[in-house]
Design a protein around this motif. Structure first.
Motif, PDB file in Angstrom:
ATOM      1  N   ASP A 436       0.867  -1.180   0.000  1.00 57.36           N
ATOM      2  CA  ASP A 436       0.000   0.000   0.000  1.00 57.36           C
ATOM      3  C   ASP A 436       0.900   1.225   0.000  1.00 57.36           C
ATOM      4  OD1 ASP A 436      -2.280   1.517   0.009  1.00 57.36           O
ATOM      5  OD2 ASP A 436      -3.004   0.857   1.966  1.00 57.36           O
ATOM      6  N   ALA A 437       0.387   2.335  -0.524  1.00 60.29           N
ATOM      7  CA  ALA A 437       1.216   3.534  -0.610  1.00 60.29           C
ATOM      8  C   ALA A 437       0.344   4.764  -0.772  1.00 60.29           C
ATOM      9  CB  ALA A 437       2.194   3.434  -1.782  1.00 60.29           C
ATOM     10  N   ALA A 438       0.853   5.901  -0.315  1.00 56.55           N
ATOM     11  CA  ALA A 438       0.182   7.186  -0.490  1.00 56.55           C
ATOM     12  C   ALA A 438       1.237   8.263  -0.656  1.00 56.55           C
ATOM     13  CB  ALA A 438      -0.717   7.507   0.694  1.00 56.55           C
ATOM     14  N   CYS A 439       1.041   9.136  -1.636  1.00 56.51           N
ATOM     15  CA  CYS A 439       1.956  10.240  -1.908  1.00 56.51           C
ATOM     16  C   CYS A 439       1.356  11.525  -1.352  1.00 56.51           C
ATOM     17  CB  CYS A 439       2.209  10.356  -3.410  1.00 56.51           C
ATOM     18  SG  CYS A 439       3.307  11.705  -3.885  1.00 56.51           S
ATOM     19  N   PHE A 440       2.203  12.401  -0.826  1.00 59.33           N
ATOM     20  CA  PHE A 440       1.729  13.640  -0.220  1.00 59.33           C
ATOM     21  C   PHE A 440       2.858  14.666  -0.242  1.00 59.33           C
ATOM     22  CE2 PHE A 440       3.428  10.754   2.868  1.00 59.33           C
ATOM     23  CZ  PHE A 440       4.205  11.524   3.725  1.00 59.33           C
ATOM     24  N   LYS A 457       4.932  -2.217   3.441  1.00 59.59           N
ATOM     25  CA  LYS A 457       5.679  -3.250   2.720  1.00 59.59           C
ATOM     26  C   LYS A 457       5.005  -4.611   2.832  1.00 59.59           C
ATOM     27  CE  LYS A 457       9.487  -2.354   5.050  1.00 59.59           C
ATOM     28  NZ  LYS A 457      10.904  -2.384   5.509  1.00 59.59           N
ATOM     29  N   ARG A 458       5.103  -5.389   1.746  1.00 57.77           N
ATOM     30  CA  ARG A 458       4.742  -6.796   1.818  1.00 57.77           C
ATOM     31  C   ARG A 458       5.987  -7.675   1.782  1.00 57.77           C
ATOM     32  NH1 ARG A 458       2.584  -6.382  -3.661  1.00 57.77           N
ATOM     33  NH2 ARG A 458       0.492  -6.555  -2.815  1.00 57.77           N
ATOM     34  N   ALA A 459       7.129  -7.065   1.453  1.00 60.33           N
ATOM     35  CA  ALA A 459       8.417  -7.760   1.410  1.00 60.33           C
ATOM     36  C   ALA A 459       9.505  -6.727   1.715  1.00 60.33           C
ATOM     37  CB  ALA A 459       8.644  -8.405   0.040  1.00 60.33           C
ATOM     38  N   PRO A 460      10.695  -7.170   2.109  1.00 60.71           N
ATOM     39  CA  PRO A 460      11.758  -6.217   2.448  1.00 60.71           C
ATOM     40  C   PRO A 460      12.116  -5.325   1.257  1.00 60.71           C
ATOM     41  CG  PRO A 460      12.307  -8.402   3.274  1.00 60.71           C
ATOM     42  CD  PRO A 460      11.116  -8.568   2.378  1.00 60.71           C
ATOM     43  N   VAL A 461      12.260  -4.041   1.532  1.00 59.13           N
ATOM     44  CA  VAL A 461      12.712  -3.069   0.541  1.00 59.13           C
ATOM     45  C   VAL A 461      13.195  -1.829   1.297  1.00 59.13           C
ATOM     46  CG1 VAL A 461      10.432  -1.993   0.249  1.00 59.13           C
ATOM     47  CG2 VAL A 461      12.119  -1.842  -1.591  1.00 59.13           C
ATOM     48  N   THR A 462      14.237  -1.199   0.804  1.00 61.30           N
ATOM     49  CA  THR A 462      14.750   0.015   1.434  1.00 61.30           C
ATOM     50  C   THR A 462      14.264   1.239   0.667  1.00 61.30           C
ATOM     51  OG1 THR A 462      16.777   0.112   0.119  1.00 61.30           O
ATOM     52  CG2 THR A 462      16.821  -1.249   2.127  1.00 61.30           C
ATOM     53  N   ALA A 463      14.382   2.397   1.307  1.00 59.27           N
ATOM     54  CA  ALA A 463      14.005   3.635   0.646  1.00 59.27           C
ATOM     55  C   ALA A 463      14.848   3.860  -0.603  1.00 59.27           C
ATOM     56  CB  ALA A 463      14.147   4.803   1.614  1.00 59.27           C
ATOM     57  N   ALA A 464      16.149   3.551  -0.507  1.00 59.40           N
ATOM     58  CA  ALA A 464      17.038   3.731  -1.659  1.00 59.40           C
ATOM     59  C   ALA A 464      16.633   2.807  -2.808  1.00 59.40           C
ATOM     60  CB  ALA A 464      18.488   3.460  -1.245  1.00 59.40           C
ATOM     61  N   ASP A 465      16.281   1.552  -2.469  1.00 58.16           N
ATOM     62  CA  ASP A 465      15.816   0.620  -3.507  1.00 58.16           C
ATOM     63  C   ASP A 465      14.579   1.166  -4.216  1.00 58.16           C
ATOM     64  OD1 ASP A 465      17.807  -1.167  -2.867  1.00 58.16           O
ATOM     65  OD2 ASP A 465      16.542  -2.349  -1.515  1.00 58.16           O
ATOM     66  N   LEU A 466      13.655   1.669  -3.429  1.00 59.19           N
ATOM     67  CA  LEU A 466      12.397   2.148  -3.994  1.00 59.19           C
ATOM     68  C   LEU A 466      12.628   3.383  -4.866  1.00 59.19           C
ATOM     69  CD1 LEU A 466       9.380   1.582  -4.069  1.00 59.19           C
ATOM     70  CD2 LEU A 466       9.106   3.020  -2.054  1.00 59.19           C
ATOM     71  N   SER A 488       0.626   0.549   8.567  1.00 57.71           N
ATOM     72  CA  SER A 488      -0.634   0.731   7.840  1.00 57.71           C
ATOM     73  C   SER A 488      -0.816   2.217   7.586  1.00 57.71           C
ATOM     74  CB  SER A 488      -1.828   0.186   8.633  1.00 57.71           C
ATOM     75  OG  SER A 488      -1.974   0.882   9.850  1.00 57.71           O
ATOM     76  N   LEU A 489      -1.624   2.543   6.590  1.00 59.31           N
ATOM     77  CA  LEU A 489      -1.905   3.938   6.285  1.00 59.31           C
ATOM     78  C   LEU A 489      -3.126   4.399   7.072  1.00 59.31           C
ATOM     79  CD1 LEU A 489      -1.463   4.067   2.393  1.00 59.31           C
ATOM     80  CD2 LEU A 489       0.233   4.514   4.175  1.00 59.31           C
ATOM     81  N   PRO A 490      -3.116   5.628   7.560  1.00 57.01           N
ATOM     82  CA  PRO A 490      -4.304   6.131   8.272  1.00 57.01           C
ATOM     83  C   PRO A 490      -5.430   6.407   7.280  1.00 57.01           C
ATOM     84  CG  PRO A 490      -2.669   7.882   8.024  1.00 57.01           C
ATOM     85  CD  PRO A 490      -2.027   6.622   7.510  1.00 57.01           C
ATOM     86  N   ARG A 491      -6.549   5.762   7.473  1.00 59.06           N
ATOM     87  CA  ARG A 491      -7.693   5.925   6.580  1.00 59.06           C
ATOM     88  C   ARG A 491      -8.941   6.257   7.385  1.00 59.06           C
ATOM     89  NH1 ARG A 491      -6.794   3.940   1.388  1.00 59.06           N
ATOM     90  NH2 ARG A 491      -4.896   2.712   1.137  1.00 59.06           N
TER      91      ARG A 491
END
Length: 509
Positions: A436-440, A457-466, A488-491
């Protein structure tokens, strides 16, 4: 609509409308009375697979509650709040129509609001009372009645019904960009599309349609009105979880399923199709927020026999909107206006723009327009001679397909550029490790604002990777300057991301 043949004249008179084959304004109580007469023993609503309500029971119990309200001094045009949690969908459905049978105006309140927010809404609409499931949610200054305690009157229709042009409900917006606004809707507005189906009932391919929308949201209200006139019974899950929802769909062979994008992502992340038979679903509708193209493609794989349909509207614009069956050739489109609906793109002064030019998205239907309650200035700004300014930016292609650029309030200004958060989110969702993701926007001393993205995340990933991944799919000014990882994202209750809260979190880190 059901023909009036055999309809007692007393029912017609009390609801101020004849139920005929012609398309004419209706009231919500008239629609229920017609269905109860035509199909008294048919199930209208099933909660969790364990509690059900037939149309005759709905009609008779709503009459009894309406009489109870009238006995307590409720009068035509009075505002009455409803406060039920989702385990009490049946009691809510009965109460909603009962308020209108008494000639009053229903004000559905989300049960998960803070007591102070509930008090503000009740004060804003001038409510004279609240009907609830009996749970205490803070101290109120107006009477609160339990629905069952009101149902002491006769099961005959009360003689106090409103007409099609009268106010039927005040529904508050989600308040993602500020304080919620109360949106007024008449009976004629709410029943407009119901009156369009004169020769058959929609969704006739199965006996159940499933959803897990909260009470007091625009999506929840749409499902309530659906249950009055479509062929299948409404199958409601009180609290959404991917496995429980999939299990309910499979157990009842639901042919139609409605979700918001957040629910769709949870279903895909949980891979419910591996554990539950979802082959009976032939229509899966998504509403309330843009559906990322990668999520639409994932739904098409998880529900191989279903048409994946994206619905675009708003609390203010309903029933106007667009629909789009997911098409890999147009993955980001929200479709075209259909039936009596129309859509146009305009400049800020309302001048229509040609295909391909981005501007404000305006919607219109043939229904009586809605309005903001006690806010004439905002009403005049948003509701324009039958058109509704959605607050979204978008464009139409040469064939009339609508594409959203962003919410006007969400566009991020990065130097001389304007960045669409929808476009950035669609790119982020393409990464296999993103659930899940949200841009702001976040503030920056030199540029004013920059883009940031919150990722689950659903699997390991770094900010640099993304960021390296996104550099292949986005322009340099679109690549998020900051990446934060959350559980989780606040909804809100409608499934929309609370981006103000994300900004506060990011800038406080």
């Amino acid at each position: 609509m059901v023909a009036s043949r055999g309809m007692p004249s007393s029912v017609e008179g009390r609801h101020n409308v004849r139920i005929t084959g012609a398309r004419e304004p209706l009231t919500v109580p008239a629609v229920l009375a017609s269905r109860a007469l035509a199909q008294p023993d048919r199930v209208a609503l099933n909660v969790g697979g364990s509690r059900s309500l037939t149309y005759l029971e709905w009609e008779q119990r709503a009459n009894a509650v309406a009489t109870g309200l009238l006995d307590r001094g409720m009068r035509r045009g009075d505002r009455v709040g409803t406060l039920f949690d989702e385990h009490h969908w049946i009691e809510y459905a009965i109460t909603y129509v009962a308020i209108q049978k008494a000639g009053a105006v229903a004000v559905p309140l989300p049960s998960r609001l803070a007591p102070s927010e509930i008090r503000w809404m009740l004060d804003h609409c001038g409510a004279r009372g609240v009907v609830s499931d009996g749970k205490i949610r803070g101290v109120l200054d107006i009477p609160m009645w339990k629905a069952d305690d009101l149902a002491t009157g006769a099961a005959d229709p009360p003689d106090a019904g409103a007409g099609p042009g009268d106010l039927a409900q005040i529904l508050y917006t989600s308040g993602t960009t500020g304080r919620p606004k109360g949106v007024e809707a008449s009976h004629a507005n709410l029943t407009f599309e119901i009156g369009a189906f004169r020769r058959g009932r929609p969704l006739g391919h199965s006996e159940h349609f499933a959803h897990a929308f909260p009470i007091g949201t625009n999506a929840g209200q749409t499902m309530l009105l659906n249950s009055l006139h479509v062929h299948p019974a409404a199958l409601v899950l009180p609290r959404f979880s991917p496995d429980r929802f999939a299990r309910l769909i499979a157990a009842h062979a639901a042919g139609t399923v409605f979700v918001v994008p957040a629910m769709a992502m949870e279903l895909l992340n949980a891979r419910v199709q591996d554990r539950h038979d979802l082959s009976g679903v032939v229509l899966l509708g998504s509403t309330a927020a843009p559906l990322p193209p990668s999520v639409g493609a994932g739904l098409a794989q998880a529900f191989p026999k279903a048409a994946i349909v994206n619905y675009y509207t708003s609390t203010e614009a309903a029933p106007a909107g667009t629909t789009m069956i997911f098409d890999p050739a147009r993955p980001g489109s929200l479709g075209r206006a259909s039936g009596a609906n129309t859509v146009r793109i305009t400049a800020t002064d309302g001048t229509p723009l040609p295909a391909g030019r981005a501007g404000e998205v305006w919607l219109r239907s043939g229904a009586a327009a809605r309005a903001y309650h006690r806010d004439r200035r905002a009403t005049d700004e948003v509701f324009k001679h039958g058109w509704i300014r959605t607050g979204d930016l978008g464009y139409l292609d040469s064939e009339g397909y609508l594409y959203l650029v962003d919410r006007e309030s969400d566009v991020v200004k990065v130097g001389a550029f304007k960045v669409s958060t929808i476009h950035v989110e669609a790119a982020v969702h393409r990464h296999p490790a993103v659930a899940d993701a949200a841009c702001f926007a976040v503030t920056h001393p030199a540029f004013g604002t920059l883009t940031a993205v919150a990722v689950v995340k659903r699997a390991p990933v770094t900010a640099a990777d993304l960021r390296r991944f996104l550099a292949e799919h986005l322009a340099p000014h679109e690549v998020p300057a900051r990446v934060i990882f959350l559980d989780s994202l606040p909804r809100n209750d409608a499934g929309k991301v609370m981006k103000r809260e994300l900004r506060q979190r990011a800038e406080g880190m």
